[in-house]
Design a protein around this motif. Structure first.
Motif, PDB file in Angstrom:
ATOM      1  N   ALA A 128      42.436  29.306  42.463  1.00  0.00           N
ATOM      2  CA  ALA A 128      43.535  30.171  42.900  1.00  0.00           C
ATOM      3  C   ALA A 128      44.054  31.012  41.733  1.00  0.00           C
ATOM      4  N   PHE A 129      44.143  30.410  40.549  1.00  0.00           N
ATOM      5  CA  PHE A 129      44.572  31.144  39.357  1.00  0.00           C
ATOM      6  C   PHE A 129      43.573  32.259  39.030  1.00  0.00           C
ATOM      7  N   ARG A 130      42.313  31.915  38.998  1.00  0.00           N
ATOM      8  CA  ARG A 130      41.276  32.907  38.681  1.00  0.00           C
ATOM      9  C   ARG A 130      41.285  34.042  39.701  1.00  0.00           C
ATOM     10  N   GLU A 131      41.474  33.703  40.968  1.00  0.00           N
ATOM     11  CA  GLU A 131      41.504  34.707  42.025  1.00  0.00           C
ATOM     12  C   GLU A 131      42.667  35.682  41.827  1.00  0.00           C
ATOM     13  N   LYS A 132      43.846  35.166  41.454  1.00  0.00           N
ATOM     14  CA  LYS A 132      45.001  36.040  41.217  1.00  0.00           C
ATOM     15  C   LYS A 132      44.719  37.017  40.068  1.00  0.00           C
ATOM     16  N   ILE A 133      44.119  36.514  39.000  1.00  0.00           N
ATOM     17  CA  ILE A 133      43.812  37.381  37.854  1.00  0.00           C
ATOM     18  C   ILE A 133      42.750  38.408  38.245  1.00  0.00           C
ATOM     19  N   ASP A 134      41.697  37.958  38.908  1.00  0.00           N
ATOM     20  CA  ASP A 134      40.610  38.864  39.291  1.00  0.00           C
ATOM     21  C   ASP A 134      41.083  39.946  40.259  1.00  0.00           C
TER      22      ASP A 134
ATOM     23  N   ILE B  16      39.209  21.296  32.773  1.00  0.00           N
ATOM     24  CA  ILE B  16      38.737  22.530  33.394  1.00  0.00           C
ATOM     25  C   ILE B  16      39.796  23.621  33.232  1.00  0.00           C
ATOM     26  N   ALA B  17      41.064  23.227  33.189  1.00  0.00           N
ATOM     27  CA  ALA B  17      42.146  24.210  33.047  1.00  0.00           C
ATOM     28  C   ALA B  17      42.052  24.957  31.724  1.00  0.00           C
ATOM     29  N   ILE B  18      41.782  24.259  30.631  1.00  0.00           N
ATOM     30  CA  ILE B  18      41.660  24.911  29.322  1.00  0.00           C
ATOM     31  C   ILE B  18      40.508  25.907  29.341  1.00  0.00           C
ATOM     32  N   HIS B  19      39.378  25.486  29.864  1.00  0.00           N
ATOM     33  CA  HIS B  19      38.206  26.367  29.936  1.00  0.00           C
ATOM     34  C   HIS B  19      38.482  27.586  30.805  1.00  0.00           C
ATOM     35  N   CYS B  20      39.205  27.391  31.896  1.00  0.00           N
ATOM     36  CA  CYS B  20      39.537  28.495  32.785  1.00  0.00           C
ATOM     37  C   CYS B  20      40.477  29.487  32.105  1.00  0.00           C
ATOM     38  N   LEU B  21      41.489  28.988  31.400  1.00  0.00           N
ATOM     39  CA  LEU B  21      42.420  29.878  30.701  1.00  0.00           C
ATOM     40  C   LEU B  21      41.683  30.743  29.689  1.00  0.00           C
TER      41      LEU B  21
ATOM     42  N   ALA C 104      38.430  31.517  29.746  1.00  0.00           N
ATOM     43  CA  ALA C 104      37.536  32.437  30.456  1.00  0.00           C
ATOM     44  C   ALA C 104      38.303  33.634  31.008  1.00  0.00           C
ATOM     45  N   GLU C 105      39.468  33.392  31.581  1.00  0.00           N
ATOM     46  CA  GLU C 105      40.250  34.501  32.129  1.00  0.00           C
ATOM     47  C   GLU C 105      40.777  35.393  31.013  1.00  0.00           C
ATOM     48  N   PHE C 106      41.175  34.796  29.903  1.00  0.00           N
ATOM     49  CA  PHE C 106      41.611  35.586  28.748  1.00  0.00           C
ATOM     50  C   PHE C 106      40.477  36.511  28.303  1.00  0.00           C
ATOM     51  N   ASN C 107      39.275  35.977  28.217  1.00  0.00           N
ATOM     52  CA  ASN C 107      38.114  36.777  27.807  1.00  0.00           C
ATOM     53  C   ASN C 107      37.819  37.893  28.804  1.00  0.00           C
ATOM     54  N   ASP C 108      37.929  37.598  30.110  1.00  0.00           N
ATOM     55  CA  ASP C 108      37.700  38.620  31.130  1.00  0.00           C
ATOM     56  C   ASP C 108      38.698  39.771  30.993  1.00  0.00           C
TER      57      ASP C 108
END
Length: 113
Positions: free
Chosen positions: A37-43, A68-73, A75-79
């Motif tokens: 859900a977090f990734r979807e909001k950013i994307d 998984i949360a750390i890795h997701c944060l 990844a989204e920062f990099n995107d």
């Protein structure tokens, strides 16, 4: 295992203010549903042309280094950076903030408000 109460009190809210997406994370982030859900909001925001993000971590609970949360944060920062955007994270809780400092992630993108 997460208690049912922890599951119910976890949430992700987002609102755009002056062209900046402000996302507030609350509760346990170690759930694929919440991370997705977090990734979807950013994307979705990136697709709409939003390039500035503030991620409020004040309501989050402790996550471990292999989370998984750390890795997701990250990844989204990099995107966001790939499209010349900006993302800052603020108000991490004590243990979460310590983890970010220990992994040197805070030197990349974290703002301790």
């Amino acid at each position: 295992c997460m208690s049912p109460d922890a599951e119910q009190t976890s949430s992700i809210t987002a609102e755009t203010k002056q062209g900046i997406l402000v996302v507030a994370l609350r509760g346990n982030l170690d759930s694929s549903n919440r991370i997705n859900a977090f990734r979807e909001k950013i994307d979705q925001a990136l697709d709409k042309g939003i390039r500035k993000f503030i991620i409020n971590l004040s309501g989050t609970v402790w996550v471990n280094m292999n989370s998984i949360a750390i890795h997701c944060l990250i990844a989204e920062f990099n995107d966001v950076q790939k499209v010349n955007g900006e993302m800052v994270f603020c108000y991490p809780q004590d243990k979460f903030g310590s983890l970010l400092t220990a992994t040197r992630i805070n030197g990349l993108c974290f703002l301790f408000c």
